[in-house]
Scaffold this motif. Sequence first.
Motif, short mmCIF file in Angstrom:
data_model
loop_
_atom_site.label_atom_id
_atom_site.label_comp_id
_atom_site.label_asym_id
_atom_site.label_seq_id
_atom_site.Cartn_x
_atom_site.Cartn_y
_atom_site.Cartn_z
N LYS A 11 34.84 47.91 32.31
CA LYS A 11 35.01 49.31 32.80
C LYS A 11 34.51 50.30 31.74
O LYS A 11 33.58 49.97 30.98
CB LYS A 11 36.46 49.54 33.20
CG LYS A 11 36.99 48.44 34.13
CD LYS A 11 38.31 48.73 34.75
CE LYS A 11 38.71 47.56 35.63
NZ LYS A 11 39.94 47.78 36.36
N HIS A 94 33.36 47.84 43.48
CA HIS A 94 34.68 47.82 42.84
C HIS A 94 35.55 48.93 43.41
O HIS A 94 35.06 50.02 43.72
CB HIS A 94 34.52 47.98 41.32
CG HIS A 94 35.79 47.71 40.59
ND1 HIS A 94 36.79 48.65 40.51
CD2 HIS A 94 36.25 46.59 39.97
CE1 HIS A 94 37.81 48.10 39.84
NE2 HIS A 94 37.51 46.86 39.51
N GLU A 166 39.97 41.77 45.50
CA GLU A 166 40.80 42.48 44.54
C GLU A 166 41.72 43.45 45.28
O GLU A 166 41.33 44.57 45.60
CB GLU A 166 39.91 43.29 43.58
CG GLU A 166 38.98 42.43 42.76
CD GLU A 166 38.57 43.14 41.47
OE1 GLU A 166 38.89 42.65 40.40
OE2 GLU A 166 37.95 44.21 41.56
N GLY A 172 45.10 46.68 37.52
CA GLY A 172 45.58 47.47 36.40
C GLY A 172 47.05 47.86 36.50
O GLY A 172 47.54 48.68 35.74
N SER A 212 45.14 42.09 37.75
CA SER A 212 46.17 41.70 36.77
C SER A 212 46.22 40.20 36.49
O SER A 212 47.30 39.64 36.32
CB SER A 212 47.54 42.22 37.22
OG SER A 212 47.52 43.64 37.29
N GLY A 233 39.98 42.56 34.36
CA GLY A 233 39.85 43.88 33.75
C GLY A 233 40.51 43.92 32.39
O GLY A 233 39.94 43.49 31.39
N GLY A 234 41.74 44.42 32.34
CA GLY A 234 42.45 44.62 31.08
C GLY A 234 42.42 43.44 30.13
O GLY A 234 42.13 43.59 28.93
P1 PGA Z 1 42.80 44.23 35.98
O1 PGA Z 1 41.43 44.74 36.65
O2 PGA Z 1 42.57 42.81 35.57
O3 PGA Z 1 42.98 45.15 34.77
O4 PGA Z 1 43.86 44.40 36.99
C1 PGA Z 1 40.73 43.91 37.51
C2 PGA Z 1 39.49 44.62 37.99
O5 PGA Z 1 39.50 45.84 38.11
O6 PGA Z 1 38.46 43.97 38.28
#
Ligand code: PGA
Length: 249
Positions: A11, A94, A166, A172, A212, A233-234
């Motif tokens: 991101k 996304h 997703e 997130g 997540s 993501g994170g």
């Molecule tokens: P996240 O993000 O793992 O931080 O929940 C996933 C994504 O946005 O692809």
Amino acid sequence: MRKHIVAGNWKMNNDLAMTQSLITELKKQSQTSNAEVMIAPTFTNLWSAFETLKNSKIEVIAQNMHFAESGAYTGEISAEMLKSVGVQTVILGHSERRAYFNETDELLAKKVDTALNNKMRVIFCFGEELVDRKSGNHETIVENQIKKALFHLEADNFKNIVLAYEPVWAIGTGETASPEQAQDMHGFIRKTLAKKYGQETANSVSILYGGSVKPTNAKEIFSKPDVDGGLIGGAALKADDFYAIVNAF
Ligand code: PGA
């Protein structure tokens, strides 16, 4: 056999120095994985990431691109520009692009076409919001997203499409779909593909789960038969966490 893929979506995080240092950490671990590993740094760092990872197994991919080949689209990036710095794969659709930049499935259908016309691979993202899940509409929402953005394609195009389910409520937020919820939806997605393109094509498409995913839950989620990997993501911003997820396969 379907490919296992773990892709890190960075991101709008990490400047050039941070990108280099995270990549240096990742490179130390990159030789041992059973999955294809990808990272998506921001546009300004793609070239340096590509150069640094040239002889490694980690693929550098992009977070987005425009549908036009070139022209008066201030601030946008074309497929040709991505390819010229070595990028072969692009994330499209996304939920943050959909929510903050008004990307619709109609627009995404054009982006998908442009990517495929440029011989790029697409990681196509979609997923329902919390209200849809609560009202029991999640399958209908997902089915419509896939139909509108992808069902104009030929079966053969799916060689270059990876799907990423997703659920927006899990991105997130720390809240993850349970492994059963993920499997139910991935099974439904494969059935939807099979109805249109046949079982063989449906069986060949990798379907990633995103939302997540963490070292603590990756193994259980990835153990489900229709979950072929993750979009992270994170947890992709820390080398140890990311590789713990990669090694969950
Ligand atoms: P996240 O993000 O793992 O931080 O929940 C996933 C994504 O946005 O692809």
